[in-house]
Design a protein around this motif. Structure first.
Motif, PDB file in Angstrom:
ATOM      1  N   SER A  65      -1.605   0.195   8.028  1.00 18.84           N
ATOM      2  CA  SER A  65      -0.217  -0.163   8.311  1.00 18.84           C
ATOM      3  C   SER A  65       0.709   1.039   8.157  1.00 18.84           C
ATOM      4  O   SER A  65       0.310   2.099   7.660  1.00 18.84           O
ATOM      5  N   GLY A  66       1.958   0.858   8.557  1.00 14.96           N
ATOM      6  CA  GLY A  66       2.970   1.874   8.322  1.00 14.96           C
ATOM      7  C   GLY A  66       3.226   2.033   6.842  1.00 14.96           C
ATOM      8  O   GLY A  66       3.036   1.105   6.045  1.00 14.96           O
ATOM      9  N   ALA A  67       3.671   3.220   6.452  1.00 15.44           N
ATOM     10  CA  ALA A  67       3.833   3.547   5.035  1.00 15.44           C
ATOM     11  C   ALA A  67       5.053   2.858   4.444  1.00 15.44           C
ATOM     12  O   ALA A  67       6.188   3.095   4.879  1.00 15.44           O
ATOM     13  N   LYS A  68       4.812   2.046   3.439  1.00 13.29           N
ATOM     14  CA  LYS A  68       5.919   1.405   2.721  1.00 13.29           C
ATOM     15  C   LYS A  68       6.889   2.437   2.161  1.00 13.29           C
ATOM     16  O   LYS A  68       8.110   2.285   2.268  1.00 13.29           O
ATOM     17  N   ASN A  69       6.356   3.514   1.572  1.00 15.60           N
ATOM     18  CA  ASN A  69       7.202   4.505   0.904  1.00 15.60           C
ATOM     19  C   ASN A  69       8.007   5.356   1.877  1.00 15.60           C
ATOM     20  O   ASN A  69       8.880   6.123   1.455  1.00 15.60           O
ATOM     21  N   ALA A  70       7.729   5.238   3.161  1.00 15.33           N
ATOM     22  CA  ALA A  70       8.586   5.845   4.180  1.00 15.33           C
ATOM     23  C   ALA A  70       9.491   4.798   4.811  1.00 15.33           C
ATOM     24  O   ALA A  70      10.669   5.054   5.085  1.00 15.33           O
ATOM     25  N   ALA A  71       8.958   3.601   5.048  1.00 17.03           N
ATOM     26  CA  ALA A  71       9.731   2.552   5.723  1.00 17.03           C
ATOM     27  C   ALA A  71      11.001   2.199   4.952  1.00 17.03           C
ATOM     28  O   ALA A  71      12.076   2.011   5.544  1.00 17.03           O
ATOM     29  N   LEU A  93       5.159   6.694   9.749  1.00 16.46           N
ATOM     30  CA  LEU A  93       3.822   7.276   9.664  1.00 16.46           C
ATOM     31  C   LEU A  93       2.859   6.318   8.954  1.00 16.46           C
ATOM     32  O   LEU A  93       3.286   5.423   8.222  1.00 16.46           O
ATOM     33  N   PRO A  94       1.536   6.480   9.158  1.00 15.91           N
ATOM     34  CA  PRO A  94       0.566   5.590   8.506  1.00 15.91           C
ATOM     35  C   PRO A  94       0.580   5.756   6.993  1.00 15.91           C
ATOM     36  O   PRO A  94       0.874   6.841   6.473  1.00 15.91           O
ATOM     37  N   ASP A  95       0.238   4.692   6.291  1.00 12.58           N
ATOM     38  CA  ASP A  95       0.329   4.654   4.837  1.00 12.58           C
ATOM     39  C   ASP A  95      -0.867   5.359   4.200  1.00 12.58           C
ATOM     40  O   ASP A  95      -1.991   4.861   4.230  1.00 12.58           O
ATOM     41  N   ARG A  96      -0.625   6.512   3.586  1.00 10.77           N
ATOM     42  CA  ARG A  96      -1.706   7.288   2.977  1.00 10.77           C
ATOM     43  C   ARG A  96      -2.246   6.600   1.721  1.00 10.77           C
ATOM     44  O   ARG A  96      -3.428   6.762   1.380  1.00 10.77           O
ATOM     45  N   ILE A  97      -1.417   5.816   1.032  1.00 14.39           N
ATOM     46  CA  ILE A  97      -1.884   5.122  -0.171  1.00 14.39           C
ATOM     47  C   ILE A  97      -2.760   3.939   0.222  1.00 14.39           C
ATOM     48  O   ILE A  97      -3.811   3.697  -0.392  1.00 14.39           O
ATOM     49  N   GLU A  98      -2.375   3.216   1.257  1.00 15.24           N
ATOM     50  CA  GLU A  98      -3.238   2.146   1.752  1.00 15.24           C
ATOM     51  C   GLU A  98      -4.555   2.732   2.261  1.00 15.24           C
ATOM     52  O   GLU A  98      -5.642   2.186   2.002  1.00 15.24           O
TER      53      GLU A  98
END
Length: 429
Positions: free
Chosen positions: A19-25, A240-245
Motif C-alpha cells: 500500500s501507499g506509505a502511511k507516514n507520507a500520506a 510512495l509505497p510503504d517501506r515499513i509495510e
C-alpha cells in the motif's frame, strides 16, 4: 474490541500488494492546508489514521472527496483523494482529535503559515516514549512566530507574517523536519534547515510541495534550502509505497519460509532491512514488479542491529525483527536508540515462548526451537504486528487482542496474509 486469531505453521507463498506509505500520506494530506487550490493524492492507503485525519482536516474547512471505483480497478490500488482548503474556517485542532494521533499535530505549521495563527492540542498517539515537540516549537519561533502553551494547547501567532531563518536541529527529528519544511515554504525570504531528517517520506512530501510551487533545494539531503513563496497552487501527487509495510511482510515471509512477491515495493526504500535479512539468511531479490522474498526452510542466523534515523535500520521495524529473531539459531542483539519505551512487546512475545532479556536500551534475543500459541495483547502499532509475525510460526492458536492498533497502519492485513496461505481471521468483539 476486535481480535485476530492465527493458527501457525503455514508457509507464505504468492503475492502481496504494498500500500501507499502511511507516514507520507498523513503529512501530504496536511499539506493541503497550505493552498486554496485542490491537492490530489493518489495511492492513499485505507487506514484508521487516514480516516481520522480526514475528520481533523474537515474541522478546519478542508473539503475532501475520494474517487469511487473505476472500471478495471480490483480494490488493491489505494484511494485517489482530492483535498481543497478554499477557506480555513477554524484554526483550532482540539484535544479529542489530536490526542488520538500524533501526526495531526503537524497541522500547526501550515495553519500558522497560511492564517498567521493556530491553536493546536499537544499530541497523542502510540505510547512509545515522550517524543517531545520542543524542536517543532523552536522552528516556529525561529521563523518569527510567538509561541505559548496554555492548558495543554500550543498557541502560535505571527500577525506580521513569518520570515525565513536558519534552523539547526540538535538531533534528527522526522516530525520537526516536517513542521519546519511545511511552515517555511510560505515564509518571506530564505530558510535553511540543517540536520534535517532524510526519511523517504520527507522526500516524498518535499517533492509534492515542489509540485505545488514551493522552491526547495537539497531534497533528500540533511540540509534543505527553502525560498519562500507567496502562495502554492494545485498539484497531483502519488504516495510512495510503504517501506515499513514492505519490511513487515518480508519479516513474515522470512519467519514462515516460502516465496512471496511484494508487488509495488521499492527495494531502495528499505535497504537497511534488506541488509539485515541477508545476514539472517533470507533471500531478497528486486524484480520488475517489486521485491521477492524467499526462504527455503534453512535456519535463521542471528543478527546484531541498532536502530537509527534513515538510512539506518528503522525503529518502526525493531519489533518485527525481534519477533523474527526468536526463531534464529543463536543470540541476536537489538539496540533501540530512537524511543526509550519501545520494548513493550517483549513480555507478550515471552508468552509465546520467546527467550528475551533486556538491559536498558538493549535486548538479547536467544532463538528457541519452537513458539507456542497463546493469548497476547497489542500495545502499539508495530508491536501488534510483531505478535502476528510470531503467531504465524507458533504451534497451535494465537489470539492477538486490541488489534485496533493494526488498523491504524496496515491495510487489509488479514486478507493479504490469507491470500498467501496463512490461517488468520478477525473475530469481531
Amino acid at each position: 474490541m476486535d481480535r485476530i486469531r492465527i493458527r501457525g505453521g503455514h508457509r507464505l507463498n504468492g503475492e502481496i500488494h504494498i500500500s501507499g506509505a502511511k507516514n507520507a500520506a498523513l503529512p501530504l494530506m496536511i499539506a493541503s492546508l497550505l493552498t486554496d487550490d485542490t491537492l490530489t493524492l493518489r495511492n492513499v492507503p485505507r487506514l484508521a489514521d487516514v480516516a481520522l485525519l480526514m475528520r481533523i482536516l474537515g474541522n478546519h474547512g478542508v473539503d475532501i472527496s475520494v474517487d469511487g471505483k473505476r472500471a478495471g480497478m480490483n480494490g488493491i490500488q489505494g484511494d485517489t483523494m482530492h483535498l481543497t482548503a478554499r477557506t480555513i474556517v477554524d484554526t483550532t485542532a482540539p484535544y479529542e482529535m489530536v490526542s488520538r494521533m500524533r501526526a495531526s499535530f503537524w497541522v500547526l505549521g501550515p495553519l500558522l503559515a497560511r492564517c498567521g495563527q493556530a491553536r493546536v492540542s499537544l499530541p497523542g498517539g502510540c505510547a512509545i516514549g515522550t517524543r517531545p515537540v520542543d524542536m517543532h516549537l523552536q522552528a516556529f519561533e525561529a521563523l518569527g512566530a510567538k509561541v505559548d502553551i496554555e492548558a495543554g494547547y500550543v498557541l502560535a501567532s505571527a500577525p506580521g507574517g513569518l520570515k525565513g531563518a536558519r534552523i539547526s536541529f540538535p538531533k534528527v527529528s522526522v516530525g520537526a523536519t516536517h513542521a519546519a519544511l511545511m511552515t517555511a515554504v510560505l515564509a518571506r525570504g530564505e530558510s535553511v534547515i540543517e540536520n534535517a531528517a532524510r526519511e523517504p517520506e520527507i522526500t516524498d512530501v518535499a517533492h509534492c510541495l515542489a509540485a505545488m510551487g514551493a522552491q526547495i533545494e537539497g531534497i533528500g539531503t540533511s540540509t534543505l534550502h527553502i525560498q519562500g513563496v507567496e502562495r502554492l497552487h494545485s498539484a497531483t501527487h502519488e504516495v510512495l509505497p510503504d517501506r515499513i509495510e514492505t519490511g513487515t511482510y518480508a519479516m513474515a515471509v522470512a519467519m514462515t519460509g516460502g516465496d512471496v512477491q511484494l508487488i509495488g515495493a521499492r527495494q531502495d526504500l528499505f535497504d537497511s532491512v534488506v541488509d539485515v535479512l541477508g545476514q539472517a539468511g533470507v533471500a531478497v531479490q528486486e524484480t520488475n514488479r517489486g521485491v521477492r522474498i524467499h526462504r527455503n526452510g534453512t535456519g535463521l542466523q542471528p543478527v546484531t542491529v541498532t536502530t537509527a534515523p534513515y538510512p539506518g535500520f528503522p525503529t518502526d521495524m525493531q519489533a518485527q525483527l525481534m519477533a523474527l529473531m526468536t526463531r534464529s539459531e543463536g543470540v541476536s542483539t537489538i539496540t533501540e536508540t530512537i524511543f526509550e519505551n519501545r520494548f513493550m512487546h517483549v513480555q507478550e512475545l515471552a508468552r509465546l515462548g520467546a527467550d528475551i532479556s533486556l538491559d536498558g536500551d538493549c535486548a538479547s534475543v536467544r532463538g528457541v526451537e519452537r513458539l507456542r500459541g497463546a493469548e497476547v495483547m497489542a500495545t502499539d502499532l508495530r508491536a501488534s504486528v510483531s505478535l502476528v509475525i510470531a503467531g504465524l510460526a507458533a504451534e497451535g492458536e494465537t489470539t492477538v487482542h486490541r488489534v485496533y492498533h493494526l488498523d491504524r497502519g496496515f491495510e487489509r492485513l488479514e486478507k493479504k496474509l490469507v491470500a498467501c496461505g496463512a490461517e488468520i481471521e478477525r473475530l469481531a468483539s
